[in-house]
Design a protein around this motif. Structure first.
Motif, PDB file in Angstrom:
ATOM      1  N   ALA A 151       0.831  -1.208   0.000  1.00  0.00           N
ATOM      2  CA  ALA A 151       0.000   0.000   0.000  1.00  0.00           C
ATOM      3  C   ALA A 151       0.863   1.255   0.000  1.00  0.00           C
ATOM      4  N   TYR A 152       1.862   1.332   0.894  1.00  0.00           N
ATOM      5  CA  TYR A 152       2.629   2.589   0.947  1.00  0.00           C
ATOM      6  C   TYR A 152       3.626   2.706  -0.203  1.00  0.00           C
ATOM      7  N   ILE A 153       4.148   1.588  -0.711  1.00  0.00           N
ATOM      8  CA  ILE A 153       5.050   1.676  -1.867  1.00  0.00           C
ATOM      9  C   ILE A 153       4.295   2.236  -3.070  1.00  0.00           C
ATOM     10  N   LEU A 154       3.083   1.734  -3.309  1.00  0.00           N
ATOM     11  CA  LEU A 154       2.293   2.213  -4.443  1.00  0.00           C
ATOM     12  C   LEU A 154       1.801   3.636  -4.212  1.00  0.00           C
ATOM     13  N   ALA A 155       1.385   3.938  -2.987  1.00  0.00           N
ATOM     14  CA  ALA A 155       0.888   5.293  -2.703  1.00  0.00           C
ATOM     15  C   ALA A 155       1.972   6.337  -2.955  1.00  0.00           C
ATOM     16  N   VAL A 156       3.174   6.084  -2.466  1.00  0.00           N
ATOM     17  CA  VAL A 156       4.236   7.085  -2.610  1.00  0.00           C
ATOM     18  C   VAL A 156       4.741   7.136  -4.051  1.00  0.00           C
ATOM     19  N   THR A 157       4.722   6.003  -4.759  1.00  0.00           N
ATOM     20  CA  THR A 157       5.159   5.993  -6.158  1.00  0.00           C
ATOM     21  C   THR A 157       4.200   6.792  -7.031  1.00  0.00           C
ATOM     22  N   VAL A 158       2.901   6.581  -6.843  1.00  0.00           N
ATOM     23  CA  VAL A 158       1.913   7.336  -7.618  1.00  0.00           C
ATOM     24  C   VAL A 158       1.965   8.810  -7.232  1.00  0.00           C
ATOM     25  N   HIS A 159       2.114   9.085  -5.951  1.00  0.00           N
ATOM     26  CA  HIS A 159       2.225  10.485  -5.509  1.00  0.00           C
ATOM     27  C   HIS A 159       3.382  11.194  -6.219  1.00  0.00           C
ATOM     28  N   ASN A 160       4.527  10.528  -6.308  1.00  0.00           N
ATOM     29  CA  ASN A 160       5.693  11.139  -6.936  1.00  0.00           C
ATOM     30  C   ASN A 160       5.500  11.353  -8.437  1.00  0.00           C
ATOM     31  N   LEU A 161       4.700  10.483  -9.077  1.00  0.00           N
ATOM     32  CA  LEU A 161       4.431  10.655 -10.507  1.00  0.00           C
ATOM     33  C   LEU A 161       3.696  11.963 -10.779  1.00  0.00           C
ATOM     34  N   PHE A 162       2.890  12.393  -9.841  1.00  0.00           N
ATOM     35  CA  PHE A 162       2.065  13.595 -10.027  1.00  0.00           C
ATOM     36  C   PHE A 162       2.572  14.785  -9.220  1.00  0.00           C
ATOM     37  N   SER A 163       3.784  14.654  -8.690  1.00  0.00           N
ATOM     38  CA  SER A 163       4.345  15.727  -7.881  1.00  0.00           C
ATOM     39  C   SER A 163       5.454  16.420  -8.649  1.00  0.00           C
ATOM     40  N   ALA A 164       5.517  17.727  -8.528  1.00  0.00           N
ATOM     41  CA  ALA A 164       6.588  18.476  -9.191  1.00  0.00           C
ATOM     42  C   ALA A 164       7.936  18.135  -8.578  1.00  0.00           C
ATOM     43  N   SER A 165       7.947  17.770  -7.290  1.00  0.00           N
ATOM     44  CA  SER A 165       9.179  17.386  -6.608  1.00  0.00           C
ATOM     45  C   SER A 165       9.391  15.883  -6.738  1.00  0.00           C
ATOM     46  N   LYS A 166      10.560  15.472  -7.178  1.00  0.00           N
ATOM     47  CA  LYS A 166      10.872  14.052  -7.339  1.00  0.00           C
ATOM     48  C   LYS A 166      11.890  13.596  -6.299  1.00  0.00           C
ATOM     49  N   LEU A 167      11.772  14.110  -5.079  1.00  0.00           N
ATOM     50  CA  LEU A 167      12.747  13.792  -4.041  1.00  0.00           C
ATOM     51  C   LEU A 167      12.574  12.355  -3.547  1.00  0.00           C
ATOM     52  N   PRO A 168      13.653  11.733  -3.071  1.00  0.00           N
ATOM     53  CA  PRO A 168      13.575  10.349  -2.591  1.00  0.00           C
ATOM     54  C   PRO A 168      12.664  10.209  -1.370  1.00  0.00           C
ATOM     55  N   THR A 169      12.233   8.982  -1.147  1.00  0.00           N
ATOM     56  CA  THR A 169      11.443   8.624   0.027  1.00  0.00           C
ATOM     57  C   THR A 169      12.311   7.810   0.973  1.00  0.00           C
ATOM     58  N   ILE A 170      12.323   8.166   2.249  1.00  0.00           N
ATOM     59  CA  ILE A 170      13.019   7.366   3.259  1.00  0.00           C
ATOM     60  C   ILE A 170      12.034   6.351   3.825  1.00  0.00           C
ATOM     61  N   ILE A 171      12.404   5.082   3.799  1.00  0.00           N
ATOM     62  CA  ILE A 171      11.630   4.038   4.480  1.00  0.00           C
ATOM     63  C   ILE A 171      12.458   3.569   5.664  1.00  0.00           C
ATOM     64  N   SER A 172      11.956   3.811   6.853  1.00  0.00           N
ATOM     65  CA  SER A 172      12.657   3.456   8.080  1.00  0.00           C
ATOM     66  C   SER A 172      11.988   2.242   8.714  1.00  0.00           C
TER      67      SER A 172
END
Length: 753
Positions: A151-172
């Motif tokens: 769920a969170y991998i897909l949510a953040v991937t889709v979010h980044n596709l539609f975001s002007a910022s393409k910054l990395p995501t930290i998974i802790s």
């Protein structure tokens, strides 16, 4: 011509309609049309697709790709040939388009790849996406089987596709096991699916980040290898092979992947990385860090401790360990507080200053003009260190367990602390002001002095800290300190940062109430508008696949009554026989686990019995392979362990997992006007969250069936309603005969063989 920013859903829409060829790509969008380019090997072929009708038309071919004026002509031609009125495909808000794409992935794409549609999982992912879009601090509880990681991998991937910022995501994360699952299973699987369906153009990328001590230092490897080779011992042949592979680059830089002892790792890991190193220009560790610090990875995967180390480092003015990030995800977030207590806390052993003195004696040579004063200061430091810890032992008060005591900083401690800090400051000056040639060798020593002075200062200014003394040996001990206002520090250092956070775990709330978690982790101090909460129940069929056994005839738990212990062992034997083994028994103390194990070994002969001590994870594998064994274990087996299938069909909780008394809980008690407020706000919620973690071991797959038993009489009386409200809905019984009937009804013939 500027390319569109949000193309993932358009590209996927055309792909799903079967209108895009393998090597074809979108090069232009205009109102309701897209232009596709395909190189045949000789010419560039161009087609248009009208998105409202999903019809494709060939436009023209050219020997060379289109230039700026060619794109304008192609756009005009597409608009002339469009038969329908332009619709709102490109005017729909990106947040809506992102949501539509994510829904499409869960509803249509994942089922194509053998992943069943789970309503709660899709809803969780959509809520995560909405939280990311709203820059929120999302608490996302997802019980076992929900599929929160996908769920969170897909949510953040889709979010980044539609975001002007393409910054990395930290998974802790909290465990290495989850990191391995992310890198070897979850991210590659999702990446392949999204690539196949033209949702992403490049595979999802990740880098695993660890503390520097986990990596090999080329310079230290070279030195240690030379010393081993010089000994010319036959037994070092295999070690030399690994060291040679490390130095030549044939072996990975990550020491955790190599068959080396902890001692060898400590001799070759990265200790201090500085530009004066002769190998700095070709250093692989530096190269790895430079690459990891770039924006070239979609995911930066680390553990809670490293992420918090970065938070504290940035707070103290140091460079960030991570590149600028767009999102931070704390998976296994129920462990975040434990990590915070480690990172924000301080421990000082009674031998630390003695070791520092030994290092100082080794460092000073006969030509040092300050040698006499340095020796005098070291003697004073040893004397005052002994006085400090003698005073701490004398001031030790309440015993929380046999090795942990409350402690007070009295006047004798204050005198010793003042003297020690003054000595360390003077030594730092003497070593820092030496000649430049020698000072290079003293930098590390001065750094150690400053670290020790910081620890002493925390003890000297102790009013804001919780203090305790731990006895670690006959003559060894350490004093520990933790900020009283840790939740305020976490709020200020982490949650005030204006980026979206996702905190997820199977156990963040008590019956949907996140107050306990928010209070402990400082989230309750964040702006209310930013906080989002959701709780998704497990999709597993607990009403039909589980049974909760709460006996009414068990005596009150007691550490002194032999009758209580005998009743527990008798009931354990009855349950093991009723479920034909396949049992995990969880204890809240090692002592009782040892006693119960010894008692059961003399009675149970039909099933193998295992005992899991501290750090004995190999016993888990032996239990799993046994097929019908009985495993006696402590809290370490109560979470993070996957025992799917029939091997675990009976989970027994001997005592309710109330948190053991410790200095932090003792301090928290003082914050409440009466004991009952403390009990209801701190102790009971802590117990219920731990109990839910333990119960999460019982059913791991859709087809699993399990009997859950709590042998603590308080579970059927005082805390019955709280427990039933916190656990998944399942039938409850007081009769052992019902356990027999459940197992016979739910298990196949092979189970009983």
């Amino acid at each position: 011509m500027e390319q569109p920013v949000y193309m993932a859903d358009i590209q996927n829409k055309i792909y799903e309609a079967g209108l895009i060829r393998q090597e074809e790509r979108i090069v232009l969008t205009a109102e309701n049309c897209v232009l596709l380019e395909y190189y045949t090997g000789k010419t560039y072929s161009y087609r248009m697709v009208e998105l409202s009708t999903l019809k494709a038309k060939r436009l023209f071919s050219k020997a060379a790709p289109l230039n700026e004026s060619g794109y304008q002509k192609a756009m005009d031609k597409m608009l002339l040939q469009a038969v329908s009125e332009p619709e709102s495909t490109f005017s729909i808000k990106p947040v809506v388009r992102a949501r539509n794409l994510l829904e499409h992935i869960f509803s249509n794409i994942l089922p194509e790849h053998g992943m069943d549609f789970r309503e709660n999982q899709a809803a969780l992912a959509l809520e995560m996406l909405e939280s990311l879009q709203g820059n929120r601090l999302a608490l996302c509880e997802a019980e076992v089987g929900t599929g929160k990681t996908h769920a969170y991998i897909l949510a953040v991937t889709v979010h980044n596709l539609f975001s002007a910022s393409k910054l990395p995501t930290i998974i802790s994360t909290s465990t290495i096991a989850l990191q391995k699952a992310l890198t070897e299973e979850y991210i590659p699987q999702i990446s392949d699916i999204l690539m196949e369906h033209r949702i992403i153009d490049n595979p999802l990328s990740f880098v695993v980040r660890k503390g520097k001590s986990h990596y090999a230092c080329d310079s230290r490897v070279k030195g240690y290898r030379s010393s081993i080779a010089h000994n010319d011992r036959h037994e070092d042949k295999e070690l030399l092979s690994v060291l040679t592979g490390l130095f030549t680059g044939a072996c990975p830089l990550d020491l955790d992947t190599l068959p080396l002892t902890d001692y060898v790792k400590s001799c070759i890991n990265v200790e201090r990385c500085h530009l004066n190193c002769p190998l700095s220009s070709v250093c692989r560790y530096r190269g790895f860090i430079r690459k990891a610090q770039s924006l070239g990875y979609d995911f930066q995967i680390a553990n809670h401790n490293l992420v918090l180390a970065d938070v504290l480092g940035r707070k103290n003015g140091r460079r960030s360990l991570f590149p600028p990030r767009g999102v931070v995800i704390f998976d296994e977030a129920h462990k975040l507080l434990d990590a915070a207590r480690q990172m924000y806390g301080m421990t000082m052993e009674n031998v630390e200053l003695e070791r520092l003195v030994a290092s100082i004696y080794n460092a000073i040579g006969s030509g040092n003009p300050d040698k006499t004063e340095i020796i005098r200061l070291c003697e004073t430091m040893q004397e005052q260190n002994a006085l400090l810890f003698e005073a701490l032992r004398y001031a030790a008060g309440t015993s929380y367990d046999k090795n942990c005591y409350a402690v007070q900083i009295d006047l004798n401690c204050i005198r010793a602390l003042k003297t020690l800090m003054a000595v360390l400051r003077r030594l730092s000056v003497l070593f820092y002001t030496t000649s430049r040639e020698k000072r290079d060798r003293y930098d590390r020593l001065v750094n150690r002095m400053e670290q020790q002075e910081t620890k002493l200062s925390i003890l000297f200014h102790h009013a804001g800290s919780i203090l305790w003394l731990e006895m670690t040996g006959a003559a060894a001990c350490r004093v520990c300190a933790l900020p009283k206002q840790l939740n305020f520090l976490l709020s200020e250092d982490i949650w005030q940062e204006e980026i979206p956070y996702i905190l997820t775990s199977g156990t963040l709330s008590v019956g949907g109430d996140f107050s306990h978690f928010k209070r402990n982790n400082g989230i309750i101090l964040a702006e209310k508008r930013r906080i989002f909460e959701t709780s998704k129940a497990s999709p597993f069929d607990y009403p039909n696949h589980a049974l909760l056994y709460l006996p009414q005839d068990m005596p009150t738990p007691s550490d002194k009554e032999s009758g209580y212990f005998q009743a527990v062992v008798n009931r354990l034997e009855d349950l093991i026989e009723a479920t034909h083994g396949h049992t995990l028994i969880l204890f809240t103390s090692y002592r009782m686990m040892e006693q119960a194990y010894d008692g059961l070994c003399g009675r149970i002969t039909s099933f193998p019995i295992f005992r899991m001590g501290k750090g004995r994870l190999d016993v888990i594998d032996a239990f799993r392979k046994s097929g019908n064994g009985v495993l006696c274990a402590s809290d370490s087996a109560g979470e993070g362990i996957d025992l799917a299938g029939d091997i675990l069909s009976s989970l027994i909780v001997v005592r309710l997992p109330f948190p053991a008394p410790d200095p932090v809980l003792e301090y928290e008690k003082t914050l409440y006007p009466d004991f009952y407020g403390y009990l209801n706000e701190v102790i009971v919620p802590g117990m219920l969250i731990k109990l839910r973690q333990w119960f999460g071991r019982g059913i791991r797959r859709e087809t699993d069936t399990c009997v859950f038993s709590i042998l603590d009489s308080r579970a059927g009386r005082r805390y019955r309603n709280d427990i039933l409200a916190a656990l998944p809905d399942m039938p409850v019984t007081h009769q052992l005969s019902d356990v027999n009937r459940f197992i016979v009804a739910k298990k196949s013939g092979a189970y009983f063989e």
